[in-house]
Design an enzyme around this catalytic site. Structure first.
Site, PDB file in Angstrom:
ATOM      1  N   ASP A  22      50.693 -65.689  64.478  1.00 24.57           N
ATOM      2  CA  ASP A  22      51.988 -66.585  64.547  1.00 24.57           C
ATOM      3  C   ASP A  22      53.039 -66.952  63.149  1.00 24.57           C
ATOM      4  O   ASP A  22      52.111 -66.219  61.858  1.00 24.57           O
ATOM      5  CB  ASP A  22      51.701 -67.847  65.291  1.00 24.57           C
ATOM      6  CG  ASP A  22      52.809 -69.199  65.953  1.00 24.57           C
ATOM      7  OD1 ASP A  22      53.588 -69.073  66.202  1.00 24.57           O
ATOM      8  OD2 ASP A  22      52.796 -70.021  65.314  1.00 24.57           O
ATOM      9  N   LEU A  23      54.241 -67.968  63.830  1.00 26.21           N
ATOM     10  CA  LEU A  23      55.011 -67.609  62.362  1.00 26.21           C
ATOM     11  C   LEU A  23      54.681 -69.444  61.889  1.00 26.21           C
ATOM     12  O   LEU A  23      54.569 -69.502  61.204  1.00 26.21           O
ATOM     13  CB  LEU A  23      55.901 -67.102  62.228  1.00 26.21           C
ATOM     14  CG  LEU A  23      56.597 -66.025  62.655  1.00 26.21           C
ATOM     15  CD1 LEU A  23      58.040 -65.527  63.967  1.00 26.21           C
ATOM     16  CD2 LEU A  23      56.222 -64.340  61.636  1.00 26.21           C
ATOM     17  N   ASP A  24      55.456 -70.108  62.786  1.00 22.17           N
ATOM     18  CA  ASP A  24      55.706 -71.080  61.825  1.00 22.17           C
ATOM     19  C   ASP A  24      54.165 -72.283  61.722  1.00 22.17           C
ATOM     20  O   ASP A  24      53.267 -71.984  62.588  1.00 22.17           O
ATOM     21  CB  ASP A  24      56.200 -72.273  62.438  1.00 22.17           C
ATOM     22  CG  ASP A  24      57.579 -71.549  63.060  1.00 22.17           C
ATOM     23  OD1 ASP A  24      58.487 -71.700  62.076  1.00 22.17           O
ATOM     24  OD2 ASP A  24      58.938 -71.943  64.243  1.00 22.17           O
ATOM     25  N   TRP A  34      60.570 -76.301  62.866  1.00 22.20           N
ATOM     26  CA  TRP A  34      59.910 -75.001  62.969  1.00 22.20           C
ATOM     27  C   TRP A  34      60.750 -74.140  62.572  1.00 22.20           C
ATOM     28  O   TRP A  34      62.210 -74.698  61.957  1.00 22.20           O
ATOM     29  CB  TRP A  34      60.205 -75.150  63.972  1.00 22.20           C
ATOM     30  CG  TRP A  34      59.093 -75.639  64.819  1.00 22.20           C
ATOM     31  CD1 TRP A  34      57.641 -75.065  65.189  1.00 22.20           C
ATOM     32  CD2 TRP A  34      58.956 -77.463  65.174  1.00 22.20           C
ATOM     33  NE1 TRP A  34      57.480 -75.993  65.225  1.00 22.20           N
ATOM     34  CE2 TRP A  34      57.159 -77.307  65.454  1.00 22.20           C
ATOM     35  CE3 TRP A  34      58.896 -78.252  64.850  1.00 22.20           C
ATOM     36  CZ2 TRP A  34      56.384 -78.503  65.581  1.00 22.20           C
ATOM     37  CZ3 TRP A  34      58.722 -79.465  65.326  1.00 22.20           C
ATOM     38  CH2 TRP A  34      57.109 -79.432  65.897  1.00 22.20           C
ATOM     39  N   ARG A  82      56.558 -67.928  69.645  1.00 19.69           N
ATOM     40  CA  ARG A  82      57.748 -68.332  70.936  1.00 19.69           C
ATOM     41  C   ARG A  82      58.755 -68.620  70.630  1.00 19.69           C
ATOM     42  O   ARG A  82      59.015 -69.916  71.254  1.00 19.69           O
ATOM     43  CB  ARG A  82      56.575 -68.976  71.395  1.00 19.69           C
ATOM     44  CG  ARG A  82      55.721 -70.183  71.793  1.00 19.69           C
ATOM     45  CD  ARG A  82      54.525 -70.258  71.983  1.00 19.69           C
ATOM     46  NE  ARG A  82      54.169 -71.539  72.678  1.00 19.69           N
ATOM     47  CZ  ARG A  82      54.982 -72.091  73.694  1.00 19.69           C
ATOM     48  NH1 ARG A  82      53.366 -70.852  74.597  1.00 19.69           N
ATOM     49  NH2 ARG A  82      54.571 -73.127  74.152  1.00 19.69           N
ATOM     50  N   LYS A 112      52.330 -67.354  74.997  1.00 18.40           N
ATOM     51  CA  LYS A 112      51.686 -66.947  73.986  1.00 18.40           C
ATOM     52  C   LYS A 112      51.268 -65.425  75.134  1.00 18.40           C
ATOM     53  O   LYS A 112      50.610 -64.460  75.072  1.00 18.40           O
ATOM     54  CB  LYS A 112      51.146 -66.825  73.398  1.00 18.40           C
ATOM     55  CG  LYS A 112      51.325 -67.689  72.560  1.00 18.40           C
ATOM     56  CD  LYS A 112      51.811 -66.994  71.549  1.00 18.40           C
ATOM     57  CE  LYS A 112      52.915 -68.083  70.225  1.00 18.40           C
ATOM     58  NZ  LYS A 112      52.355 -67.763  68.802  1.00 18.40           N
TER      59      LYS A 112
END
Length: 174
Positions: A22-24, A34, A82, A112
């Site tokens: 995931d990123l954030d 975020w 997302r 996801k």
């Protein structure tokens, strides 16, 4: 015979075929928010990536070393986020200099499960050969039902979290 040191558990097989991140709050921190709450334009300033309000976006300290370890172990990497602002997230991945590290990226606002279906199709990797790291427990719960080994990230992606993921992946295989 392997040239890897015996005391390097992170370098011992078996490895997942695909690690999904995931990123954030997993790969990066966006000044406590975020990425879709930031304000473009994004740019590099004084060696940092900042938004239009000069809020910094930074990779967690261990991220680059872990990405290097994955490359050395020939583990494919993917992103699954997302975010409501996919173009912003993609731009931040590029500005942070990590875009070329990821063979696959599913960055758009949806479940996801949809990200993983697309990753499975694009990569050809079975769900049980994947390892996933995310800070949101709802994503961990949802994706684990596919047979993916899922590891929660509480305070950013670190060597300890990465090692725990590899341990869980290997333990599941035994």
């Amino acid at each position: 015979m392997s040239d890897l040191p015996e005391n390097a558990p992170d370098m011992q097989p078996p490895f997942p075929e695909l690690i999904v991140l995931d990123l954030d709050f997993t790969l990066w921190d966006c000044d406590g928010t975020w990425c879709d709450c930031l304000r473009p334009p994004f740019r590099q300033r004084d060696g940092k990536v900042v938004d239009g309000d000069d809020r910094a976006v930074r990779l967690y300290d261990d991220v680059l070393a872990i990405l290097d370890e994955c490359a050395a172990s020939q583990i494919s990497l993917a992103l699954a986020s997302r975010t409501e602002q996919p173009s912003w997230a993609t731009q931040l991945v590029q500005l942070l200099g990590i875009a070329d590290r990821f063979a696959f990226a599913e960055i758009y606002p949806t479940s996801k499960l949809q990200h993983f279906a697309a990753l499975h199709t694009a990569s050809g990797v079975a769900y049980d050969r994947m390892l996933f790291f995310d800070d949101e427990l709802r994503n961990i719960t949802e994706v684990s039902e596919l047979g993916v080994v899922c590891v929660p990230v509480r305070f950013g992606f670190s060597q300890a979290v990465y090692q725990e993921g590899l341990r869980q992946y290997r333990e599941r295989d035994q």
